[in-house]
Enzyme design. Structure first.
Site, mmCIF file in Angstrom:
data_model
loop_
_atom_site.group_PDB
_atom_site.id
_atom_site.type_symbol
_atom_site.label_atom_id
_atom_site.label_comp_id
_atom_site.label_asym_id
_atom_site.label_seq_id
_atom_site.Cartn_x
_atom_site.Cartn_y
_atom_site.Cartn_z
ATOM 1 N N GLU A 46 0.835 -1.187 0.000
ATOM 2 C CA GLU A 46 0.000 0.000 0.000
ATOM 3 C C GLU A 46 0.883 1.256 0.000
ATOM 4 O OE1 GLU A 46 -3.833 1.605 2.629
ATOM 5 O OE2 GLU A 46 -2.534 0.029 3.417
ATOM 6 N N LYS A 115 -8.968 2.687 -2.638
ATOM 7 C CA LYS A 115 -9.332 1.972 -1.414
ATOM 8 C C LYS A 115 -10.725 2.403 -0.973
ATOM 9 C CE LYS A 115 -7.393 1.087 3.220
ATOM 10 N NZ LYS A 115 -6.219 1.355 4.086
ATOM 11 N N CYS A 169 -5.663 -3.268 1.907
ATOM 12 C CA CYS A 169 -5.536 -3.396 3.358
ATOM 13 C C CYS A 169 -6.871 -3.519 4.091
ATOM 14 C CB CYS A 169 -4.710 -2.238 3.895
ATOM 15 S SG CYS A 169 -4.068 -2.551 5.570
ATOM 16 N N GLY A 354 -7.179 -60.870 6.891
ATOM 17 C CA GLY A 354 -5.838 -60.582 7.387
ATOM 18 C C GLY A 354 -5.171 -59.456 6.624
ATOM 19 N N GLY A 355 -5.917 -58.859 5.678
ATOM 20 C CA GLY A 355 -5.410 -57.716 4.930
ATOM 21 C C GLY A 355 -5.874 -56.408 5.544
ATOM 22 N N ASN A 437 -12.348 -65.129 -9.640
ATOM 23 C CA ASN A 437 -13.656 -64.618 -9.257
ATOM 24 C C ASN A 437 -14.548 -65.690 -8.630
ATOM 25 O OD1 ASN A 437 -13.002 -62.068 -10.045
ATOM 26 N ND2 ASN A 437 -14.172 -62.085 -11.945
ATOM 27 N N GLU A 466 -10.003 -49.150 -4.673
ATOM 28 C CA GLU A 466 -10.431 -50.344 -5.399
ATOM 29 C C GLU A 466 -11.649 -50.046 -6.264
ATOM 30 O OE1 GLU A 466 -8.893 -53.749 -2.232
ATOM 31 O OE2 GLU A 466 -10.980 -53.092 -2.178
ATOM 32 N N TRP A 471 -11.014 -52.715 -8.998
ATOM 33 C CA TRP A 471 -10.277 -53.873 -8.483
ATOM 34 C C TRP A 471 -11.142 -54.598 -7.437
ATOM 35 C CZ3 TRP A 471 -6.402 -56.208 -10.660
ATOM 36 C CH2 TRP A 471 -5.607 -57.107 -9.954
#
Length: 631
Positions: A46, A115, A169, A354-355, A437, A466, A471
């Site tokens: 300014e 301003k 400002c 277990g994953g 599958n 996924e 997936w």
């Protein structure tokens, strides 16, 4: 080649109070430095031509004349330079003096913005010298040192999507800042020329103010504050410089420096535009405002001044990450608890491999039972070893269930899958997608039937990554009665499990840490000769950290392939080369498109973050859309 980025610079400069001839040379040095860094916008503080603290000297003809000579020199200096420069200057206009921002480019004064809100409290008494720019209901013609231009409310089209607005400002500190209106006219970069003095705690408040305004306005915000060279009669200024973008501080300069400070950042205009297009609150205002076109070239951007987070779903700060995990875990568990309560379920059924994903789902089930005041024995955890199950994952699944006190059931799927492959005349020695599958659907059949038998709710375990990549086996692990992980990306799953491990007993924590150390795998193919996991997901479809990165930027902002690649190369600099990034990016885009049919019929699940692929929420897409335009 600029990938939608626009490089902006905020400068706090050495000056002499009431010495425009000296100050213009420092501004010219800043212009040279910014041009060398290929910045397209330079914002100075300014009243940077005179200094903010000139007091009654603003009234003098000598200072006003010297300011005009200095601005004339600066305008000429920008000739042939590919940059817009915003300079602060007192401007006399008929009966009043105005505190103004002068927008300069290529040897011309493009416009002057006064301003609006004049600070006149505590240490400020600007109304002694300056009139409010609110007096300008429309722009008026003005000649400044030989340059015909306009003074009043206006915005500046910088080209290629970048639109500049200016406030000064105090304009930011009021209940309704000019920027709030400017953005509804299409402005996406706000320049703030400021002279904000320092006292204890003000810097943090100012920083939050800039960050929050950039978030409310979904814009870039370039803030340049007056330096320590202002008069110290009563106040000290620090030279604060910041560049923010939609709530994030992209760059912040050193305060209290006795040298020129120029802070650079690459603002993502394309990202801001995408967010506004998705936010119907940003309607275009029709009221009159002058719209000036500025010819500036923004041909390329090397992202030098852009930090790109390689893991956008995961906060880098440890404490913030713990808080994020705590919040997400609570959302998951609360959603499940509500569903259990609503359907009058006797408990839940969850398949435990277990994953990582099934472990997280089990932990969420335990937390939901805690919320409902029920015993963990109402959770029926079923492990279903198949042809690819290793001792490590099997043992972790069983031991974790025991440690958590859930009801444990083990059902081998080997014989059932062999019988099924015989029924459909598939040679079990052919380990193809049918072989894989068959196991996934056999497990899902068991889980659904056990849920029916025991009057319980089947909880799904699949995660966001996924779903994005497809997936999952359609009507296999793809299906459940309620999915608790469906909007949790793979890169965040492990941190959620780690979060629970850190607040668990020693035995449970030990098991969870080993789960975290286990390679990600569906375990549908037999183990290797050493009994270790042979089928590793990331060997087949690529690193999840890359796919989560692509997912975040594609779904949230709709970026093109070229930009996704450029951002990834910046984020993963030194880890993945261009060929690797391009290879997995094409895999991601193709799989994302061809897998929409799976996402179009996923079960209910709670949204926990900024990206969700639920067809009832964030992402709606035809299942047969072509990917040609995207790859």
């Amino acid at each position: 080649m600029n990938y939608g980025f626009f490089r902006a610079a905020a400068a706090s400069l050495k000056l002499r109070v009431a010495d425009p001839e000296y100050n213009k040379e420092e501004i010219k040095k800043a212009i040279d430095a910014a041009v060398a860094e290929e910045a397209r916008l330079l914002v100075t503080p300014e009243l940077s031509i005179t200094g903010y603290t000139c007091a009654d000297l603003f009234f003098t003809k000598a200072l006003q004349s010297s300011s005009e000579r200095a601005i004339d020199d600066i305008v000429k200096y920008t000739s042939g330079k590919n940059i817009v420069v915003v300079v602060g200057m007192p401007i006399p206009f008929y009966n009043s003096l105005y505190n103004c921002a002068v927008v300069i480019q290529n040897g011309a004064v493009c416009g002057i913005v006064p301003k609006k809100h004049i600070a006149n409290y505590n240490e400020f008494y600007e109304k002694r010298w300056f009139a409010s720019g609110s007096q300008f209901r429309s722009c008026q013609p003005i000649n400044v040192c030989g340059y015909d231009t306009l003074i009043g409310p206006q915005i500046f089209d910088l080209g290629e999507g970048a639109v500049l607005g200016v406030e000064l400002c105090e304009d930011l500190w009021v209940p309704n800042p000019p920027s709030s209106s400017l953005v509804c006219h299409g402005v996406n970069i706000i320049a703030n020329l400021s002279a904000s003095d320092e006292y204890v705690s003000k810097a943090e408040y100012r920083r939050d103010l800039i960050s929050n305004q950039s978030a409310r306005c979904i814009c870039g915000y370039v803030y340049a504050g007056a330096s320590v060279y202002e008069s110290t009669t009563d106040l000290v200024f620090s030279g604060a410089t910041l560049v923010a973008e939609n709530g994030a501080i992209l760059a912040e300069g050193e305060r209290f420096s006795r040298e020129n400070v120029i802070t650079y950042a690459d603002i993502d205009i394309e990202k801001l535009t995408a967010q506004r297009h998705n936010n119907m609150s940003f309607e275009n205002l029709s009221e009159e405002i002058v719209f000036s076109k500025i010819s500036i070239k923004n041909e390329s951007n090397d992202l030098k001044y852009r930090f790109v987070d390689s893991h956008p779903f995961v906060p880098a700060d440890d404490e913030k990450r713990r808080e994020r995990c705590k919040e997400i875990f609570a959302i998951q568990a609360s959603g499940l608890a509500k569903r259990i309560e609503h359907v009058g379920s006797k408990g839940v059924v969850v398949g435990i491999s277990g994953g990582l994903d099934s472990t997280l789902a089990l932990l969420v089930c335990v937390e939901a039972m805690k919320m409902l005041g029920r015993d963990n024995s109402d959770i029926l955890g079923i492990t279903m070893p198949g042809f690819g199950t290793t001792d490590r994952t099997h043992d972790n699944a069983v031991e974790l269930m025991k440690a958590l006190g859930v009801t444990v059931k083990e059902i081998s799927i080997r014989d059932a899958c062999i019988q099924h492959m015989q029924d459909i005349e598939h040679d079990e020695s052919i380990k193809d997608i049918t072989y894989e599958n068959t196991q996934a659907r056999e497990r899902t059949q068991i889980l659904f039937d056990m849920a029916n038998k025991h009057g319980k709710l089947l909880v799904g375990t699949g995660d966001l990554s996924e779903l994005a990549m497809g997936w999952c086996t359609y009507n296999g692990d793809h299906m459940s009665m309620y999915g608790v992980n469906a909007s949790v990306p793979k890169t965040l799953v492990r941190y959620l499990v780690e979060y629970v491990a850190n607040v668990s007993d020693e035995k449970t924590a030990s098991i969870l840490l080993d789960v975290l150390d286990t390679p990600v795998s569906p375990e549908l193919l037999p183990p290797d000769e050493n009994g270790e996991i042979a089928q590793k997901t990331e060997d087949n479809i690529g690193p999840y950290e890359l796919h989560d990165f692509f997912l975040y930027h594609f779904v949230r902002f709709g970026f093109e392939k070229e930009k996704l690649a450029a951002l990834a190369l910046k984020a993963f600099d030194g880890k993945y080369n261009r060929d690797t990034v391009n290879r997995w990016l094409e895999v991601f885009l193709k799989r994302f498109f061809i897998s929409q049919f799976k996402r179009s019929c996923i079960p209910d699940s709670p949204k926990v973050g900024s990206v969700s692929l639920s067809p009832r929420g964030d992402w709606r897409m035809p299942s047969d859309a072509s990917f040609n335009a995207f790859i």
